[in-house]
Write a protein that holds these residues in place. Structure first.
Motif, PDB file in Angstrom:
ATOM      1  N   UNK A  77      45.372  29.410  14.892  1.00  0.00           N
ATOM      2  CA  UNK A  77      47.059  29.199  14.474  1.00  0.00           C
ATOM      3  C   UNK A  77      47.748  29.506  15.579  1.00  0.00           C
ATOM      4  N   UNK A  78      47.113  30.739  15.622  1.00  0.00           N
ATOM      5  CA  UNK A  78      48.052  31.575  17.049  1.00  0.00           C
ATOM      6  C   UNK A  78      47.982  31.140  17.810  1.00  0.00           C
ATOM      7  N   UNK A  79      47.735  29.710  18.594  1.00  0.00           N
ATOM      8  CA  UNK A  79      47.533  29.838  20.279  1.00  0.00           C
ATOM      9  C   UNK A  79      49.385  29.443  19.868  1.00  0.00           C
ATOM     10  N   UNK A  80      49.703  28.149  19.669  1.00  0.00           N
ATOM     11  CA  UNK A  80      50.848  28.131  19.185  1.00  0.00           C
ATOM     12  C   UNK A  80      51.968  29.334  19.893  1.00  0.00           C
ATOM     13  N   UNK A  81      51.350  29.900  18.174  1.00  0.00           N
ATOM     14  CA  UNK A  81      52.964  31.031  17.991  1.00  0.00           C
ATOM     15  C   UNK A  81      52.629  32.273  20.159  1.00  0.00           C
TER      16      UNK A  81
END
Length: 81
Positions: A11-15
């Motif tokens: 979930x942190x890829x886009x962040x």
């Protein structure tokens, strides 16, 4: 019959992509992050106990530092996953 495969996505890829945009536009500095050179790769951005780098992040906690490695998509604390 159709077969579906679910891949675990971090979930942190886009962040991190958005944080990279913020860094390029100077928005991290406007929000209080200090920019400093890194021995490897991009600059480090630090705010209090949080340090961001294109390779991941480090959060200094009372029980030891929490590291997130973007390449392996893993969290470690005190050397343990």
């Amino acid at each position: 019959m159709a077969r579906f495969h679910t891949l675990r996505r971090c979930p942190l890829t886009a962040q991190f992509w958005f944080l990279g945009l913020d860094a390029r536009q100077g928005d991290l500095a406007l929000r209080g992050f200090r920019k400093s050179p890194s021995p490897q790769g991009s600059s480090l951005y630090t705010l209090d106990d949080l340090t961001l780098h294109s390779a991941g992040l480090t959060l200094d906690l009372p029980g030891g530092a929490l590291h997130f490695n973007r390449r392996t998509q893993t969290f470690t604390r005190n050397g343990r996953t």
